[in-house]
Motif scaffolding. Structure first.
Motif, PDB file in Angstrom:
ATOM      1  N   ALA A  62      19.758   1.500  -0.896  1.00 49.47           N
ATOM      2  CA  ALA A  62      18.684   1.557   0.102  1.00 49.47           C
ATOM      3  C   ALA A  62      18.756   2.934   0.759  1.00 49.47           C
ATOM      4  O   ALA A  62      19.715   3.227   1.482  1.00 49.47           O
ATOM      5  N   TRP A  63      17.778   3.774   0.471  1.00 49.91           N
ATOM      6  CA  TRP A  63      17.741   5.113   1.065  1.00 49.91           C
ATOM      7  C   TRP A  63      17.256   4.980   2.506  1.00 49.91           C
ATOM      8  O   TRP A  63      16.223   4.354   2.758  1.00 49.91           O
ATOM      9  N   ARG A  64      17.963   5.569   3.436  1.00 54.47           N
ATOM     10  CA  ARG A  64      17.696   5.371   4.849  1.00 54.47           C
ATOM     11  C   ARG A  64      17.651   6.668   5.646  1.00 54.47           C
ATOM     12  O   ARG A  64      18.587   7.009   6.373  1.00 54.47           O
ATOM     13  N   PHE A 113       8.550   9.063   3.944  1.00 58.79           N
ATOM     14  CA  PHE A 113       9.432   8.261   3.083  1.00 58.79           C
ATOM     15  C   PHE A 113       9.215   6.771   3.334  1.00 58.79           C
ATOM     16  O   PHE A 113       9.094   5.986   2.390  1.00 58.79           O
ATOM     17  N   TYR A 114       9.172   6.371   4.612  1.00 59.05           N
ATOM     18  CA  TYR A 114       9.034   4.932   4.896  1.00 59.05           C
ATOM     19  C   TYR A 114       7.659   4.408   4.479  1.00 59.05           C
ATOM     20  O   TYR A 114       7.530   3.240   4.095  1.00 59.05           O
ATOM     21  N   GLU A 167       8.156   3.941   0.776  1.00 59.18           N
ATOM     22  CA  GLU A 167       9.030   2.790   0.520  1.00 59.18           C
ATOM     23  C   GLU A 167       8.256   1.480   0.654  1.00 59.18           C
ATOM     24  O   GLU A 167       8.478   0.519  -0.097  1.00 59.18           O
ATOM     25  N   PRO A 224       7.618   1.304  -3.584  1.00 61.56           N
ATOM     26  CA  PRO A 224       9.087   1.374  -3.463  1.00 61.56           C
ATOM     27  C   PRO A 224       9.797   1.939  -4.683  1.00 61.56           C
ATOM     28  O   PRO A 224      10.850   2.565  -4.544  1.00 61.56           O
ATOM     29  N   ALA A 233      10.258   5.641  -4.292  1.00 58.04           N
ATOM     30  CA  ALA A 233      10.758   6.156  -3.004  1.00 58.04           C
ATOM     31  C   ALA A 233      12.027   7.003  -3.142  1.00 58.04           C
ATOM     32  O   ALA A 233      12.097   8.104  -2.568  1.00 58.04           O
TER      33      ALA A 233
END
Lengths: 202, 202
Positions: A37-39, A97-98, A101, A105, A108
């Motif tokens: 999960a890229w955050r 990015f969000y 996502e 997704p 992303a």
């Protein structure tokens, strides 16, 4: 935590160390059957809490960091140049990015990696919504929608929530990998995160 | 730099990260035919220059460090407990080290390692000249001479010179490994120092 949980990769687009880690994290997780999960978050909020200033502004440590980034780039055979303005205000690319996502997704992570590469590899100003749109367009996303997403309250709120979540989780720097509740700070701790995945923790 | 040059291992006896690195550095160097020059210094002088406070006093980062030290101790199967008072004022053990290095160099690295083990493994107060004498006596050194060395102007001056040297070399934290002019900060960069020795640099 189940084996199916993704590992969390917390980062700020402004961080050169995160740029290097971003090239390794998906493969590292995949070697152990895990997704990532890229955050993206705004690490400045954490720095304020911890009393730190950006690395390049710290005496002695800043010089070391600059040398170290160039050394890591040579080691990993990645292009690297400091952005003309640093630190980079990473609000716009993080919101974009969000948006990606939530709506596409599957691309992303690649979008995040391409933003990093544009910034540190090609000197592109990724704070500019138009540039962000172009980077997305190369992946088949709608450039105008993406540029607009950087000003959309939905993604503004998403980024704020993730940044709050980072602080609630004690994340004080970037990159920062979380495997379940276990945290590993820094690109030079990927080996330890991998050992954790291999062994199930110790 | 010739291959015969020792690599430099800079540390403060107060640093848990240096404690862990101290258990690895001689073997790492030996794998590449190199000796190690153990270099205790007072990291507080560097912290002052860089505007840092001791790690355990930093919000969020301090909690992470405590967790991380215990995690590293389990990983490396080493005993670890925080000293009753922290940070430890490492003036006395550092002066004693330089006295031993000058008079019985062959046992100096083991003496340093035993000081670390006493502090973090057994909860011994290594700021106390008597305890330092006892640790030396177990290696065949004269306990009374060693206790006196902690107040001897020669070793006081030796420590001051090494601390000045550290700052002149841009060493802002501990542990810090130097291979020729190349510096590697942190116990989590030993892998990179080893890569440097393997490849001759990149």
């Amino acid at each position: 935590m189940t084996t199916a949980d993704p590992i969390e990769f917390w980062f700020d687009f402004s961080s050169p160390y995160a740029y290097f880690a971003a090239h390794q994290i998906d493969a590292l997780a995949a070697r152990h059957g895990r997704a990532v999960a890229w955050r993206p978050f705004l690490v400045g909020a954490s720095l304020k809490l911890t009393g730190m200033v950006p690395l390049t502004q710290q005496p002695l440590r800043g010089d070391y960091a600059l040398h170290d980034w160039n050394r890591m780039a040579r080691l990993y055979d990645l292009p690297f140049a400091m952005p003309a303005r640093f630190p980079v205000i990473s609000v716009a690319p993080s919101r974009a990015f969000y948006a990606v996502e939530a709506t596409a997704p599957a691309v992303a992570p690649q979008f995040a990696l391409d933003l990093f590469r544009a910034l540190f590899g090609k000197g592109v100003d990724i704070t500019d919504p138009e540039r962000i749109g172009e980077i997305g367009a190369a992946l088949g996303l709608d450039a105008a929608e993406l540029a607009a997403a950087t000003r959309d309250p939905r993604w503004k709120e998403a980024l704020r929530e993730r940044t709050d979540e980072a602080i609630a989780k004690g994340i004080f720097g970037a990159p920062y990998v979380r495997i379940g509740d276990e945290g590993f700070w820094g690109s030079d701790r990927l080996w330890m995160a991998e050992r954790w995945l291999e062994t199930g923790g110790w």
